[in-house]
Design a protein around this motif. Structure first.
Motif, PDB file in Angstrom:
ATOM      1  N   VAL A  69       0.822  -1.215   0.000  1.00 40.12           N
ATOM      2  CA  VAL A  69       0.000   0.000   0.000  1.00 40.12           C
ATOM      3  C   VAL A  69       0.859   1.270   0.000  1.00 40.12           C
ATOM      4  O   VAL A  69       0.395   2.325  -0.409  1.00 40.12           O
ATOM      5  N   LYS A  70       2.121   1.172   0.405  1.00 35.45           N
ATOM      6  CA  LYS A  70       2.989   2.354   0.456  1.00 35.45           C
ATOM      7  C   LYS A  70       3.134   3.002  -0.921  1.00 35.45           C
ATOM      8  O   LYS A  70       3.519   2.340  -1.878  1.00 35.45           O
ATOM      9  N   PRO A  71       2.862   4.317  -1.024  1.00 37.35           N
ATOM     10  CA  PRO A  71       3.065   5.005  -2.306  1.00 37.35           C
ATOM     11  C   PRO A  71       4.527   5.426  -2.467  1.00 37.35           C
ATOM     12  O   PRO A  71       5.186   5.768  -1.487  1.00 37.35           O
ATOM     13  N   HIS A  72       5.019   5.380  -3.693  1.00 36.71           N
ATOM     14  CA  HIS A  72       6.401   5.794  -3.947  1.00 36.71           C
ATOM     15  C   HIS A  72       6.460   7.228  -4.463  1.00 36.71           C
ATOM     16  O   HIS A  72       7.489   7.885  -4.355  1.00 36.71           O
ATOM     17  N   PHE A 124      -6.273  -6.344   5.060  1.00 36.94           N
ATOM     18  CA  PHE A 124      -4.908  -6.870   5.006  1.00 36.94           C
ATOM     19  C   PHE A 124      -4.776  -7.909   3.900  1.00 36.94           C
ATOM     20  O   PHE A 124      -3.815  -7.882   3.127  1.00 36.94           O
ATOM     21  N   LEU A 125      -5.729  -8.825   3.819  1.00 39.48           N
ATOM     22  CA  LEU A 125      -5.677  -9.859   2.779  1.00 39.48           C
ATOM     23  C   LEU A 125      -5.811  -9.245   1.387  1.00 39.48           C
ATOM     24  O   LEU A 125      -5.122  -9.651   0.448  1.00 39.48           O
ATOM     25  N   ALA A 126      -6.696  -8.250   1.265  1.00 42.51           N
ATOM     26  CA  ALA A 126      -6.876  -7.587  -0.029  1.00 42.51           C
ATOM     27  C   ALA A 126      -5.596  -6.858  -0.434  1.00 42.51           C
ATOM     28  O   ALA A 126      -5.149  -6.967  -1.587  1.00 42.51           O
ATOM     29  N   ALA A 127      -4.987  -6.131   0.500  1.00 42.22           N
ATOM     30  CA  ALA A 127      -3.746  -5.406   0.197  1.00 42.22           C
ATOM     31  C   ALA A 127      -2.606  -6.378  -0.089  1.00 42.22           C
ATOM     32  O   ALA A 127      -1.750  -6.110  -0.947  1.00 42.22           O
ATOM     33  N   TYR A 128      -2.586  -7.500   0.606  1.00 45.43           N
ATOM     34  CA  TYR A 128      -1.579  -8.534   0.362  1.00 45.43           C
ATOM     35  C   TYR A 128      -1.688  -9.060  -1.069  1.00 45.43           C
ATOM     36  O   TYR A 128      -0.684  -9.310  -1.731  1.00 45.43           O
ATOM     37  N   ASN A 129      -2.930  -9.188  -1.560  1.00 46.08           N
ATOM     38  CA  ASN A 129      -3.181  -9.667  -2.927  1.00 46.08           C
ATOM     39  C   ASN A 129      -3.218  -8.537  -3.958  1.00 46.08           C
ATOM     40  O   ASN A 129      -3.657  -8.744  -5.087  1.00 46.08           O
ATOM     41  N   LYS A 130      -2.792  -7.337  -3.534  1.00 39.46           N
ATOM     42  CA  LYS A 130      -2.757  -6.147  -4.399  1.00 39.46           C
ATOM     43  C   LYS A 130      -4.131  -5.808  -4.969  1.00 39.46           C
ATOM     44  O   LYS A 130      -4.305  -5.613  -6.161  1.00 39.46           O
ATOM     45  N   GLU A 131      -5.100  -5.745  -4.058  1.00 37.68           N
ATOM     46  CA  GLU A 131      -6.446  -5.302  -4.411  1.00 37.68           C
ATOM     47  C   GLU A 131      -7.041  -4.646  -3.173  1.00 37.68           C
ATOM     48  O   GLU A 131      -6.361  -4.501  -2.166  1.00 37.68           O
ATOM     49  N   GLY A 132      -8.258  -4.196  -3.238  1.00 38.17           N
ATOM     50  CA  GLY A 132      -8.907  -3.580  -2.089  1.00 38.17           C
ATOM     51  C   GLY A 132      -8.851  -2.064  -2.144  1.00 38.17           C
ATOM     52  O   GLY A 132      -8.209  -1.466  -2.998  1.00 38.17           O
ATOM     53  N   THR A 133      -9.536  -1.440  -1.200  1.00 39.21           N
ATOM     54  CA  THR A 133      -9.708   0.013  -1.190  1.00 39.21           C
ATOM     55  C   THR A 133      -8.384   0.759  -1.014  1.00 39.21           C
ATOM     56  O   THR A 133      -8.109   1.717  -1.733  1.00 39.21           O
TER      57      THR A 133
END
Length: 156
Positions: A69-72, A124-133
């Motif tokens: 989720v961290k933006p660069h 957490f699971l969604a962000a782990y899978n590179k999806e979600g809000t």
């Protein structure tokens, strides 16, 4: 600029994982100074992840979710000659972490009707899978920075 505080040096790692990252996240999750409740919500979320995905290590899911989720890069408003431009700029490490926490917690607080630890485990699971809000928010930020590449020369 903001005040320099001693919070970084005073921050103690959490009792279960001995991680400063968890401690910092729990402090952001905490409402009205109820740290024990925030810790319980966080640990219950990790238990929920373990229950749903037995093959994954919950703490690693948490770390990877934050990392994903961290933006660069982000856009910042800059006034040049009376006009405001959205200028893409690099994000430093501490701000990346703060934005990731903010976006994940914002995502779970927007969803209603379920216990917080369930919503947190979902995110957490969604962000782990590179999806979600929260991950979508990061992608939108990157997309906006990419669209405003023409104004990058104002980043001084």
């Amino acid at each position: 600029m903001g005040r320099i505080t001693a919070s970084r040096s005073q921050l103690k790692p959490d009792p279960r994982f001995n991680s400063v990252l968890v401690s910092k996240f729990v402090n952001n999750l905490m409402v009205d100074g109820k740290k024990t409740i925030a810790l319980n919500v966080f640990y219950n979320a990790l238990e929920e992840i373990k229950r749903r995905k037995a093959d994954l290590e919950p703490f690693e899911v948490f770390e990877q979710a934050i990392e994903n989720v961290k933006p660069h890069i982000e856009v910042r408003s800059k006034r040049v000659g009376g006009a405001s431009y959205q200028v893409p700029m690099q994000v430093n490490r501490s701000r990346q972490q703060a934005l990731a926490f903010r976006w994940i917690l914002g995502a779970i607080r927007d969803k209603k009707g379920r216990p917080t630890h369930m919503k947190l485990a979902d995110e957490f699971l969604a962000a782990y899978n590179k999806e979600g809000t929260a991950y979508t928010k990061r992608e939108n930020t990157h997309r906006m920075a990419d669209a405003n590449k023409a104004f990058a020369h104002f980043a001084w």
